[in-house]
Design a protein around this motif. Structure first.
Motif, PDB file in Angstrom:
ATOM      1  N   PHE A  17      13.030  14.770   0.967  1.00  0.00           N
ATOM      2  CA  PHE A  17      12.937  15.519  -0.393  1.00  0.00           C
ATOM      3  C   PHE A  17      11.749  15.942  -0.676  1.00  0.00           C
ATOM      4  O   PHE A  17      11.609  16.333  -1.927  1.00  0.00           O
ATOM      5  N   ASN A  18      10.776  15.836   0.266  1.00  0.00           N
ATOM      6  CA  ASN A  18       9.324  16.228  -0.269  1.00  0.00           C
ATOM      7  C   ASN A  18       9.137  17.758  -0.418  1.00  0.00           C
ATOM      8  O   ASN A  18       9.949  18.565   0.180  1.00  0.00           O
ATOM      9  N   GLU A  19       7.995  18.227  -0.932  1.00  0.00           N
ATOM     10  CA  GLU A  19       8.001  19.714  -0.858  1.00  0.00           C
ATOM     11  C   GLU A  19       7.541  20.452   0.603  1.00  0.00           C
ATOM     12  O   GLU A  19       7.695  21.309   0.978  1.00  0.00           O
ATOM     13  N   THR A  20       6.836  19.390   1.237  1.00  0.00           N
ATOM     14  CA  THR A  20       6.208  19.800   2.679  1.00  0.00           C
ATOM     15  C   THR A  20       6.519  18.790   3.664  1.00  0.00           C
ATOM     16  O   THR A  20       6.744  17.530   3.455  1.00  0.00           O
ATOM     17  N   PRO A  21       6.596  19.362   4.665  1.00  0.00           N
ATOM     18  CA  PRO A  21       6.998  18.364   6.160  1.00  0.00           C
ATOM     19  C   PRO A  21       6.004  16.983   6.108  1.00  0.00           C
ATOM     20  O   PRO A  21       4.701  17.094   5.974  1.00  0.00           O
ATOM     21  N   VAL A  22       6.396  16.023   6.744  1.00  0.00           N
ATOM     22  CA  VAL A  22       5.601  14.818   6.871  1.00  0.00           C
ATOM     23  C   VAL A  22       5.424  14.409   8.407  1.00  0.00           C
ATOM     24  O   VAL A  22       6.750  14.018   8.924  1.00  0.00           O
ATOM     25  N   ARG A  23       4.447  14.079   8.993  1.00  0.00           N
ATOM     26  CA  ARG A  23       4.525  13.531  10.360  1.00  0.00           C
ATOM     27  C   ARG A  23       4.145  11.916  10.045  1.00  0.00           C
ATOM     28  O   ARG A  23       2.932  11.555   9.542  1.00  0.00           O
ATOM     29  N   PHE A  24       4.827  11.034  10.782  1.00  0.00           N
ATOM     30  CA  PHE A  24       4.650   9.756  10.615  1.00  0.00           C
ATOM     31  C   PHE A  24       3.862   9.378  11.886  1.00  0.00           C
ATOM     32  O   PHE A  24       4.574   9.457  13.143  1.00  0.00           O
ATOM     33  N   VAL A  25       2.723   8.623  12.087  1.00  0.00           N
ATOM     34  CA  VAL A  25       2.040   8.469  13.464  1.00  0.00           C
ATOM     35  C   VAL A  25       1.752   6.873  13.095  1.00  0.00           C
ATOM     36  O   VAL A  25       1.992   6.231  12.246  1.00  0.00           O
ATOM     37  N   GLY A  26       1.402   6.249  14.333  1.00  0.00           N
ATOM     38  CA  GLY A  26       1.013   4.685  14.485  1.00  0.00           C
ATOM     39  C   GLY A  26       1.993   3.866  14.187  1.00  0.00           C
ATOM     40  O   GLY A  26       1.950   2.566  13.763  1.00  0.00           O
ATOM     41  N   ILE A  27       3.449   4.421  14.685  1.00  0.00           N
ATOM     42  CA  ILE A  27       4.648   3.742  14.527  1.00  0.00           C
ATOM     43  C   ILE A  27       5.457   3.311  15.663  1.00  0.00           C
ATOM     44  O   ILE A  27       6.609   2.963  15.582  1.00  0.00           O
ATOM     45  N   ALA A  28       4.564   3.259  16.668  1.00  0.00           N
ATOM     46  CA  ALA A  28       5.417   3.001  18.050  1.00  0.00           C
ATOM     47  C   ALA A  28       6.022   1.654  17.889  1.00  0.00           C
ATOM     48  O   ALA A  28       7.272   1.312  18.547  1.00  0.00           O
TER      49      ALA A  28
ATOM     50  N   ARG B 168       0.837  -1.132  -0.050  1.00  0.00           N
ATOM     51  CA  ARG B 168       0.030  -0.032   0.043  1.00  0.00           C
ATOM     52  C   ARG B 168       0.960   1.303  -0.118  1.00  0.00           C
ATOM     53  O   ARG B 168       0.285   2.471  -0.206  1.00  0.00           O
ATOM     54  N   ALA B 169       2.089   1.133   0.144  1.00  0.00           N
ATOM     55  CA  ALA B 169       3.151   2.355   0.205  1.00  0.00           C
ATOM     56  C   ALA B 169       3.328   2.779  -1.145  1.00  0.00           C
ATOM     57  O   ALA B 169       3.680   4.036  -1.267  1.00  0.00           O
ATOM     58  N   HIS B 170       3.023   1.941  -1.974  1.00  0.00           N
ATOM     59  CA  HIS B 170       3.084   2.442  -3.562  1.00  0.00           C
ATOM     60  C   HIS B 170       2.231   3.627  -3.802  1.00  0.00           C
ATOM     61  O   HIS B 170       2.622   4.697  -4.459  1.00  0.00           O
ATOM     62  N   ASP B 171       0.993   3.560  -3.453  1.00  0.00           N
ATOM     63  CA  ASP B 171       0.103   4.844  -3.627  1.00  0.00           C
ATOM     64  C   ASP B 171       0.674   6.035  -2.980  1.00  0.00           C
ATOM     65  O   ASP B 171       0.497   7.057  -3.614  1.00  0.00           O
ATOM     66  N   ILE B 172       1.209   5.607  -1.954  1.00  0.00           N
ATOM     67  CA  ILE B 172       1.806   7.022  -1.237  1.00  0.00           C
ATOM     68  C   ILE B 172       3.189   7.383  -2.165  1.00  0.00           C
ATOM     69  O   ILE B 172       3.347   8.851  -2.331  1.00  0.00           O
ATOM     70  N   ILE B 173       3.998   6.579  -2.377  1.00  0.00           N
ATOM     71  CA  ILE B 173       5.373   6.885  -3.158  1.00  0.00           C
ATOM     72  C   ILE B 173       4.935   7.619  -4.294  1.00  0.00           C
ATOM     73  O   ILE B 173       5.490   8.593  -4.757  1.00  0.00           O
ATOM     74  N   SER B 174       3.580   6.988  -4.996  1.00  0.00           N
ATOM     75  CA  SER B 174       3.502   7.804  -6.409  1.00  0.00           C
ATOM     76  C   SER B 174       3.150   9.340  -6.304  1.00  0.00           C
ATOM     77  O   SER B 174       3.037   9.722  -7.242  1.00  0.00           O
ATOM     78  N   LYS B 175       2.797   9.811  -5.298  1.00  0.00           N
ATOM     79  CA  LYS B 175       2.358  11.114  -4.946  1.00  0.00           C
ATOM     80  C   LYS B 175       3.576  12.001  -4.590  1.00  0.00           C
ATOM     81  O   LYS B 175       3.354  13.253  -4.752  1.00  0.00           O
TER      82      LYS B 175
ATOM     83  N   PRO C 245       6.521  14.447  -5.242  1.00  0.00           N
ATOM     84  CA  PRO C 245       6.903  15.145  -4.126  1.00  0.00           C
ATOM     85  C   PRO C 245       5.944  15.779  -3.164  1.00  0.00           C
ATOM     86  O   PRO C 245       6.283  16.799  -2.580  1.00  0.00           O
ATOM     87  N   HIS C 246       4.757  15.193  -3.230  1.00  0.00           N
ATOM     88  CA  HIS C 246       3.747  15.931  -2.644  1.00  0.00           C
ATOM     89  C   HIS C 246       2.968  14.762  -1.752  1.00  0.00           C
ATOM     90  O   HIS C 246       1.655  14.383  -1.677  1.00  0.00           O
ATOM     91  N   LEU C 247       3.871  14.250  -1.021  1.00  0.00           N
ATOM     92  CA  LEU C 247       3.294  13.192   0.059  1.00  0.00           C
ATOM     93  C   LEU C 247       2.490  13.775   0.984  1.00  0.00           C
ATOM     94  O   LEU C 247       2.268  15.082   1.373  1.00  0.00           O
ATOM     95  N   PRO C 248       1.556  12.965   1.590  1.00  0.00           N
ATOM     96  CA  PRO C 248       0.511  13.643   2.655  1.00  0.00           C
ATOM     97  C   PRO C 248       1.260  14.176   3.939  1.00  0.00           C
ATOM     98  O   PRO C 248       2.301  13.712   4.222  1.00  0.00           O
ATOM     99  N   ALA C 249       0.684  15.015   4.469  1.00  0.00           N
ATOM    100  CA  ALA C 249       1.015  15.799   5.478  1.00  0.00           C
ATOM    101  C   ALA C 249       1.192  14.946   6.773  1.00  0.00           C
ATOM    102  O   ALA C 249       2.251  14.969   7.505  1.00  0.00           O
ATOM    103  N   VAL C 250       0.388  13.682   6.973  1.00  0.00           N
ATOM    104  CA  VAL C 250       0.361  12.908   7.971  1.00  0.00           C
ATOM    105  C   VAL C 250       0.423  11.416   7.225  1.00  0.00           C
ATOM    106  O   VAL C 250      -0.570  11.162   6.492  1.00  0.00           O
ATOM    107  N   ILE C 251       1.201  10.651   7.562  1.00  0.00           N
ATOM    108  CA  ILE C 251       1.068   9.171   7.150  1.00  0.00           C
ATOM    109  C   ILE C 251       1.091   8.248   8.317  1.00  0.00           C
ATOM    110  O   ILE C 251       1.999   8.267   9.136  1.00  0.00           O
TER     111      ILE C 251
END
Length: 422
Positions: free
Chosen positions: A308-319, A275-282, A284-290
């Motif tokens: 290298f994205n255009e905007t910051p990304v927060r990764f959640v649910g990764i404890a 399912r990461a493929h759909d995110i990678i395909s976006k 340099p406009h990755l979601p703000a929260v993944i």
């Protein structure tokens, strides 16, 4: 022994294009090896992964009386009697989480003593929830530190009935009990406790593999499975390519503007990390929260890509990444800030990547401590595709799941300094 090898990646001057066939799925290979070992008869596993993790599983099964032949680089021929035997020595499983968790449960079916152990990294990875679940069934199982080594004094097939398990730390605990269940003397109900579970998709992988080997498994509620005492039937089984490995190649493709043919379309993978493929395909406009909770092994790939994205990304649910081969949240934060100060930070169990497209083309000498973790090594190689001076320490740790990783990138045009380390 700590490796002193290192590898510096030379950013390619052109888009990466070509064909690379990822290795077989580690997750599926180790499930299929165990199920074939528990089955009576001969199974042929094709497209399988040959790496450190799967070799540990295969060697452990051999030590427990299973015959395993390897006619080529992607095939295991497994012949079992339907019962595992007590090994003559402790089972050493390196830092293979799947092998350690799966065999801890399977060892309860053995008539005799089994010690499941690993290296210094494995001895820091929790296994107490699984041991507690086994003890609730009357099985003599102990892990003094809550981590391996685990000692199991089995008495052969048991009547399990119902067992509850907290899968919050790892879905592998649940998969371990599920795969053991058909070898009991009666039906088994496995129920999850707690509000959270590690990647649920890996339990789906387990159930699919079990059914391929003749098990009858029914999901009776969102948190409950019923398993019949069918045992397992030997079969021929094809292992699909590894989706976690594919994420590095998908990311390399978008980072360099290339075109990499993996031989398997993203939509044909059954593994959660696909399912990461759909995110990678976006990019340099990755979601703000993944939310990485259901694609945990893809998070290192996405985190380095996010730099290298255009905007910051927060990764959640990764404890849960804190109890993988290393504390991956910390390792990612350290590695990214070694490249550029303030590029990443931790907030509780979240990882925030600040993102800075201007990093592309710069010379930023940085030595990346992989903490002997294959996924840290492979993901930070992506940074080296766009930044000069990225050096991967202990590059050989990729042998855990993708022994040909560096050669695969080289086949696409990536060059290195320090190739003698390979």
């Amino acid at each position: 022994m700590v490796s002193t090898a290192q590898l510096t990646i030379i950013p390619p001057s052109r888009p990466l294009s070509g064909r690379v066939s990822p290795p077989g799925s580690k997750s599926i290979t180790n499930r299929a090896l165990l199920l074939a070992g528990l089955a009576k008869g001969t199974s042929r596993l094709t497209g399988a992964l040959k790496s450190d993790d799967t070799r540990y599983m295969a060697e452990a099964l051999r030590a427990m009386g299973v015959t395993i032949d390897e006619p080529n680089d992607t095939t295991f021929i497994v012949t079992g009697s339907g019962r595992l035997q007590a090994p003559s020595a402790p089972l050493f499983l390196g830092n293979a989480g799947t092998a350690t968790r799966f065999l801890t449960a399977a060892a309860a079916l053995v008539d005799g003593k089994v010690v499941v152990d690993g290296d210094q990294h494995m001895r820091k990875r929790p296994i107490a929830p699984l041991v507690e679940a086994l003890r609730s069934l009357g099985i003599d199982a102990t892990a003094e530190t809550g981590c391996p080594p685990v000692t199991i004094n089995g008495k052969g097939p048991i009547e399990i009935g119902k067992v509850t398990i907290d899968g919050g730390l790892s879905s592998q605990y649940v998969s371990a009990l599920l795969m053991m269940a058909p070898c009991g003397t009666g039906p088994v109900e496995i129920e999850l406790t707690g509000e959270h579970i590690g990647a649920l998709g890996y339990i789906d992988l387990t159930v699919a593999a079990m059914r391929a080997f003749g098990a009858k498994v029914e999901r009776t509620s969102p948190k409950t499975w019923r398993v019949e005492p069918t045992g397992y039937t030997a079969t021929d089984f094809a292992v699909e390519p590894d989706a976690s490995a594919a994420t590095y190649l998908w990311a390399a493709e978008v980072l360099t503007g290339g075109r990499i043919d993996l031989g398997t379309p993203a939509g044909e993978f059954s593994q959660p990390d696909a399912r990461a493929h759909d995110i990678i395909s976006k990019f340099p406009h990755l979601p703000a929260v993944i939310d990485g909770s259901q694609m945990q092994d893809a998070v290192p790939t996405l985190a380095v890509l996010a730099a290298f994205n255009e905007t910051p990304v927060r990764f959640v649910g990764i404890a849960n990444l804190r109890v993988k081969e290393c504390d991956r949240i910390r390792a990612l934060s350290i590695g990214l800030t070694n490249i550029a100060a303030d590029l990443a930070r931790e907030e509780g169990d979240d990882l925030i990547v600040a993102s800075d497209p201007s990093l592309v083309g710069k010379t930023l000498p940085a030595s990346i401590d992989t903490f002997a973790d294959h996924r840290i090594a492979m993901s930070f190689a992506l940074a080296g595709l766009k930044i000069k001076g990225i050096t991967i320490l202990d590059p050989g740790c990729v042998a855990k799941t993708y022994p040909d990783y560096w050669r695969a990138l080289a086949s696409l045009g990536v060059e290195y300094e320090g190739e003698e380390a390979l």
